[in-house]
Design a protein around this motif. Structure first.
Motif, PDB file in Angstrom:
ATOM      1  N   SER A 448       0.839  -1.200   0.000  1.00  0.00           N
ATOM      2  CA  SER A 448       0.000   0.000   0.000  1.00  0.00           C
ATOM      3  C   SER A 448       0.879   1.256   0.000  1.00  0.00           C
ATOM      4  N   ALA A 451       1.859   1.673  -3.563  1.00  0.00           N
ATOM      5  CA  ALA A 451       0.704   2.116  -4.340  1.00  0.00           C
ATOM      6  C   ALA A 451       0.466   3.612  -4.137  1.00  0.00           C
ATOM      7  N   GLU A 454       2.936   5.467  -6.106  1.00  0.00           N
ATOM      8  CA  GLU A 454       2.687   5.425  -7.543  1.00  0.00           C
ATOM      9  C   GLU A 454       1.534   6.343  -7.936  1.00  0.00           C
ATOM     10  N   ASP A 455       0.435   6.274  -7.209  1.00  0.00           N
ATOM     11  CA  ASP A 455      -0.738   7.067  -7.572  1.00  0.00           C
ATOM     12  C   ASP A 455      -1.660   7.117  -6.362  1.00  0.00           C
ATOM     13  N   THR A 457      -4.311   8.876  -5.641  1.00  0.00           N
ATOM     14  CA  THR A 457      -5.757   8.870  -5.880  1.00  0.00           C
ATOM     15  C   THR A 457      -6.252   7.457  -6.167  1.00  0.00           C
ATOM     16  N   ALA A 458      -5.546   6.782  -7.067  1.00  0.00           N
ATOM     17  CA  ALA A 458      -5.957   5.416  -7.389  1.00  0.00           C
ATOM     18  C   ALA A 458      -5.851   4.532  -6.153  1.00  0.00           C
ATOM     19  N   ALA A 459      -4.810   4.764  -5.349  1.00  0.00           N
ATOM     20  CA  ALA A 459      -4.635   3.928  -4.160  1.00  0.00           C
ATOM     21  C   ALA A 459      -5.805   4.095  -3.204  1.00  0.00           C
ATOM     22  N   THR A 460      -6.238   5.326  -2.984  1.00  0.00           N
ATOM     23  CA  THR A 460      -7.365   5.508  -2.070  1.00  0.00           C
ATOM     24  C   THR A 460      -8.627   4.913  -2.684  1.00  0.00           C
ATOM     25  N   ALA A 461      -8.745   5.013  -3.998  1.00  0.00           N
ATOM     26  CA  ALA A 461      -9.928   4.432  -4.634  1.00  0.00           C
ATOM     27  C   ALA A 461      -9.894   2.907  -4.579  1.00  0.00           C
ATOM     28  N   MET A 462      -8.725   2.332  -4.311  1.00  0.00           N
ATOM     29  CA  MET A 462      -8.649   0.880  -4.146  1.00  0.00           C
ATOM     30  C   MET A 462      -8.850   0.481  -2.687  1.00  0.00           C
ATOM     31  N   GLY A 463      -9.221   1.438  -1.869  1.00  0.00           N
ATOM     32  CA  GLY A 463      -9.566   1.102  -0.503  1.00  0.00           C
ATOM     33  C   GLY A 463      -8.464   1.330   0.506  1.00  0.00           C
ATOM     34  N   ILE A 464      -7.397   1.990   0.099  1.00  0.00           N
ATOM     35  CA  ILE A 464      -6.312   2.243   1.046  1.00  0.00           C
ATOM     36  C   ILE A 464      -6.578   3.558   1.755  1.00  0.00           C
ATOM     37  N   ASN A 465      -6.504   3.524   3.058  1.00  0.00           N
ATOM     38  CA  ASN A 465      -6.650   4.743   3.832  1.00  0.00           C
ATOM     39  C   ASN A 465      -5.311   5.479   3.793  1.00  0.00           C
ATOM     40  N   VAL A 469      -1.869   4.870   6.313  1.00  0.00           N
ATOM     41  CA  VAL A 469      -0.658   4.129   5.964  1.00  0.00           C
ATOM     42  C   VAL A 469       0.539   5.065   5.817  1.00  0.00           C
TER      43      VAL A 469
ATOM     44  N   HIS B  62     -11.749   5.400   0.343  1.00  0.00           N
ATOM     45  CA  HIS B  62     -11.430   4.070   0.864  1.00  0.00           C
ATOM     46  C   HIS B  62     -12.622   3.439   1.573  1.00  0.00           C
ATOM     47  N   THR B  65     -14.958   2.036  -1.115  1.00  0.00           N
ATOM     48  CA  THR B  65     -14.470   0.755  -1.607  1.00  0.00           C
ATOM     49  C   THR B  65     -14.720  -0.346  -0.582  1.00  0.00           C
ATOM     50  N   PHE B  79      -0.935   1.095 -10.976  1.00  0.00           N
ATOM     51  CA  PHE B  79       0.321   1.394 -10.293  1.00  0.00           C
ATOM     52  C   PHE B  79       1.426   0.944 -11.233  1.00  0.00           C
ATOM     53  N   HIS B  93      -6.682  -4.868  -0.646  1.00  0.00           N
ATOM     54  CA  HIS B  93      -6.362  -4.196   0.614  1.00  0.00           C
ATOM     55  C   HIS B  93      -7.527  -4.196   1.611  1.00  0.00           C
ATOM     56  N   THR B  94      -8.712  -3.837   1.143  1.00  0.00           N
ATOM     57  CA  THR B  94      -9.811  -3.704   2.104  1.00  0.00           C
ATOM     58  C   THR B  94     -10.307  -5.052   2.604  1.00  0.00           C
TER      59      THR B  94
END
Ligand SMILES: Nc1ncnc2c1ncn2[C@@H]1O[C@H](COP(=O)(O)OP(=O)(O)OP(=O)(O)O)[C@@H](O)[C@H]1O
Ligand SMILES: [Mg+2]
Lengths: 603, 272
Positions: A448, A451, A454-455, A457-465, A469, B62, B65, B79, B93-94
């Motif tokens: 994470s 991620a 790397e990006d 915005t995309a990382a948060t949209a993938m569910g990463i807080n 992190v 997040h 998602t 990525f 991740h979630t």
């Protein structure tokens, strides 16, 4: 590269110029010149180069090389070996897997640079070329021969597109290195062991150089030799070996690190060693923040300071404002790490909501606030905590299980001095940090971080807080720096505010730490350690640079970013080789030109 | 959703039912992507709420998602320097919990979770047809495969609703057809799909329902037939001959609508 070479047919009259060298010589003569010149260079090291031993290293003795002459000798031997391998001598084929000429060129340049540097240094320091003995002249000419020969070797990629391209082709790595033959695991391990031992030897030699000239010559030889090995494809092969034997290599690396103080007779060099380790460990901690999570932290050295001050306060020093408190080392190490962690969270919580440049500026500010606050907490302009600019002196030496770090100990016939003791403790701490780094990087949380880098915005949209992190990365990095700080307080006897600044001419400071990470290679374990070693040794050895060292580093960093933006040791991600598709890892520029395709479809 | 003076999406009421494929179409700059960004919490809507399975979602990407809505991006946002497998693992991740401590201590629980994650990710890569490229860097994939990988990454978060923003943009006809199959296959897994697309045949083939967004407002919503037959849609969007020649009046209307659409996109420049 060789695969694309057309064998030059002798009867074809209009020989394409592409197959000629820059210098017009028959290729057999050129090859012989490299070999002969290499041997001659090595041999010339046995002559007397100057008449007086006023030039450091005593280059006056016929028959026994001294100082810089050993470096000339090494480079000459390396050149000759590459030349022999190019002849196809049996048993040396592994030296030139791609059968290309670049390693010959670079080997020759290594010998040339160190020899001419020495000759010129003798002339300048002693006042004139008259100070050269005939041996010096011989060496200068002998080291020039292989360079001429190497540049006369045919070069496939020359073409007609100008000298610059042609020169570049002479020192470039071929696109394709033939894959190594599969070898038995024990052979692989033996190779790694041998390389580790050689590496330890080379490293130790560098630390033990006694005068600036020798260190410069050493850098010449090491840089050109590594470059030659790189273009030969040997470094790639070695990293493949390392990748296949990861834990074994790690174990060997630590064995080598532990062996270092046993090779030293002078505790001064162990002192350099322990400082490199402290610096390197902190750089590795910063690598979590910068290299993995992509957070540009310009005030990182403050966390080293927090750890050092915490350890000093609880060390039982009579100057500590809480001098009654004397914690055992494990407790003070934990206290230092914990204090740094708390500071990391306190600083991170408000700042990590910022991105990019804003974060960099705010961390820079916080780093300076730490130093200024510590400077003022002297009981007059602030609460009496840190004794202000005087710092906390006379920090007692550590005692762990009755082992007094302040005294020399005899272990198996070797004497380990005070710094060697701390060095070994630091190896342990570094092992912990390396373990934390590698384990964290290769996990859900590490992914994470990458991620986010790397990006975001995309990382948060993938569910990463994202905030969470990032805060973890920040706090973990801080805690590791604090841990290193606790040892550094004891090593240096005293802690004062001055080293914990943004930029200075000696490490550690935030700018140097960042430079170590970037220079060595972001996102790797070995990179920041190597970068830290380099950045510590350069100002230490090149005393004459003293006030100009920052300028020199600036220039060096610019050059490096221009020619090798991924740092000395490239991240695995940038080196992935693809088998079926034959796609090479495309460098940055290509990705940029690819961009329009993306935007066109996505606009 | 307002950006300064520009209202990009205005009072759009919209429902997607479980197991449905819904298409969202509209001319460029109509606010489709902005609508997605509001749904997924990347933009905080000036007014209005998003609810999923009866609970109102906070505008935090997040958490959205986590709740079960995953998305892809119009301009691919993989990525780039992570491998194909790692990209999908990030998507998980979630649905995993291993924190820093378990990563550092590497207990059996950690190994099991990592193993399970990898297995699940590989299943998805099989499903999407990229299993053989697991160790390639994402940025080295061809364009169509990058789009597929984005879908796999979104699926990794085990969503109940998948938002696809122009999944076939830049694809050739074969790839588009393959994507069609893929969307059906995703629906068959019980995942509702909401997709933005400019390829009309693709949308009308796939969708159970289609909604048309023009200048930030929902114009029509209904089955493919209803929408295709609606004159306003033809006027606003489908400027080509469509089931019989358009009359003079329609053509003029289309031109007017196009001019209006142009005006909207030029507002963007002013709004900045
Ligand atoms: N962050 C922003 N700031 C200001 N204006 C924005 C922003 N994002 C979108 N807009 C504007 O909102 C309007 C709707 O844009 P949006 O990207 O949602 O269109 P779209 O329907 O997805 O178009 P396309 O089919 O071209 O993708 C446009 O006028 C755009 O310029
Ligand atoms: Mg859009």
């Amino acid at each position: 590269m060789t695969e694309t070479t057309k064998t030059p047919a002798p009867d074809a009259v209009p020989t394409p110029p592409a197959l000629r060298g820059l210098i017009r010589l028959p290729s057999s003569a050129a090859r012989a010149l490299v070999l002969g010149g290499g041997i001659a260079t090595a041999a010339s090291a046995f002559l007397a180069w100057t008449w007086t031993d006023e030039f450091p290293g005593d280059l006056t003795i016929n028959g026994y090389p001294g100082g810089l002459q050993w470096l000339t000798f090494t480079a000459g031997v390396l050149t000759a070996l590459f030349a022999l391998a190019a002849y196809g001598i049996r048993g040396l084929g592994w030296l030139l897997p791609a059968r290309n000429n670049a390693p010959l060129v670079l080997g020759a340049l290594g010998g040339f640079s160190v020899t001419w540097f020495t000759v010129i240094a003798i002339s300048v320091e002693l006042g004139g070329v008259v100070n050269l003995e005939p041996g010096g002249w011989v060496a200068a000419i002998a080291s020039l021969l292989p360079v001429i020969g190497a540049f006369a070797l045919p070069q496939e990629r020359t073409g007609t597109d100008g000298t610059k391209e042609a020169l570049k082709a002479y020192v470039a790595k071929p696109d394709r290195i033939p894959a190594a033959r599969a070898t038995a695991p024990w052979v692989q391990r033996a190779v790694i062991t041998v390389v580790t031992i050689i590496g330890l030897g080379v490293f130790t030699y560098g630390i033990d150089t006694e005068y600036g000239e020798l260190f410069v010559g050493y850098l010449f030889v090491v840089v050109f030799a590594m470059w030659a090995l790189h273009t030969a494809g040997l470094l790639d092969r070695f990293s493949a070996l390392v990748a296949a034997n990861r834990s074994f290599t790690l174990a060997m690396g630590f064995a080598a690190a532990i062996a270092f103080p046993f090779t030293q007779t002078d505790d001064h060099y162990a002192n350099i060693g322990v400082n490199i380790l402290i610096f390197g460990t902190v750089a590795l901690g910063l690598n979590i923040v910068v290299g993995l999570a992509g957070l540009l932290d310009l005030g990182y050295v403050a966390f080293l300071g927090v750890g050092a001050y915490t350890a000093a306060l609880v060390s039982g020093s009579e100057f500590s404002t809480i001098s009654g408190v004397h914690l055992p080392f494990w407790a003070s190490a934990l206290a230092g790490a914990a204090a740094s962690l708390v500071f990391g969270v306190l600083i991170g919580a408000p700042t990590l909501r910022l991105r990019g440049d804003y974060l960099a500026i705010v961390t820079l500010g916080f780093g300076e606030i730490f130093r200024i606050a510590v400077n003022n907490m002297d009981g007059q302009s602030g609460p009496d905590v840190t004794n202000g600019p005087n710092g906390i002196p006379s920090i007692p030496d550590l005692k762990i299980f009755g082992f007094n770090f302040g005294q020399a100990h005899d272990i198996g016939g070797f004497t380990l001095g005070r710094f060697a003791n701390y060095y070994l403790l630091m190896v342990l701490i570094m092992a912990i940090v390396v373990l934390v780094y590698t384990r964290a990087a290769d996990s859900r949380i590490g992914r994470s971080w990458i991620a986010i880098r790397e990006d975001e915005t995309a990382a948060t949209a993938m569910g990463i807080n994202g905030f969470r992190v990032k805060l973890i990365a920040f706090a973990l990095g801080a805690a590791l720096a604090g841990l290193a700080g606790t040892v550094s307080a004891h090593v240096t006897y005293s802690v004062v505010p001055t080293p914990y600044q943004f930029a200075g001419s000696t490490p550690p400071n935030s700018a140097f730490l960042l430079a170590a990470v970037v220079l060595g290679g972001m996102g790797t374990v070995a990179g920041p350690l190597l970068g830290a070693a380099l950045l510590y040794l350069l100002p230490e050895k090149l005393v004459f640079l003293q006030e100009k060292s920052l300028l020199a580093f600036g220039i060096a960093l610019i050059l490096l970013m221009r020619f090798r933006p991924e740092g000395i040791i490239a991240n695995r991600r940038r080196q992935l080789e693809f088998h079926e598709t034959g796609q090479l890892d495309v460098p940055k520029q290509t990705t940029l030109t690819d961009e329009p395709a993306v935007t066109k479809a996505g606009a | 959703m307002r950006f300064g003076g520009l209202t990009a999406v205005r009072s759009v009421d919209f429902t997607v039912n479980a197991g449905e494929i819904v298409g969202l179409i509209g001319p460029n700059g109509a606010g489709k992507t902005t609508f997605f960004n509001c749904l997924t919490g990347l933009y905080v809507p000036t007014e209005g709420t998003v609810s999923y399975k009866g609970t109102v979602l906070p505008p935090k990407p997040h958490l959205v998602t986590q709740a079960g809505i995953a998305r892809t991006f119009q301009n691919i946002r993989l990525f780039a320097n992570m491998t194909v497998l790692e990209n999908v693992l990030v998507g998980r991740h979630t649905r995993t919990k291993e924190g820093l401590w378990s990563a550092l201590l590497r207990g059996p629980g950690f190994k099991k979770a990592e193993h399970a994650s990898e297995e699940r990710a590989m299943e998805l890569l099989e499903f999407i047809g990229l299993a053989h490229k697991r160790d390639h860097l994402a940025r080295n994939l061809p364009y169509g495969e990058q789009r597929k990988l984005e879908i796999a990454r979104a699926l990794a978060s085990e969503p109940g609703l998948l938002l696809l923003d122009e999944p076939t943009a830049g694809m050739n006809p074969q790839e588009t057809r393959a994507t069609e199959e893929l969307v059906f296959a995703i629906r068959d897994k019980g995942i509702a799909v909401l997709l933005i697309e400019h390829d009309m045949r693709f949308v009308f083939n796939l969708s159970d329902r289609v909604a048309v967004l023009v200048q930030g407002e929902k114009l029509v919503e209904g089955t493919s037939e209803v929408v295709q037959a609606d004159e306003r849609v033809i006027a606003a969007y489908l400027g080509e001959p469509f089931e019989g020649d358009p009359g003079e009046a329609e053509a003029a209307e289309v031109e007017a609508a196009e001019a209006a659409a142009d005006a909207t996109s030029s507002t963007k420049g002013e709004a900045k």
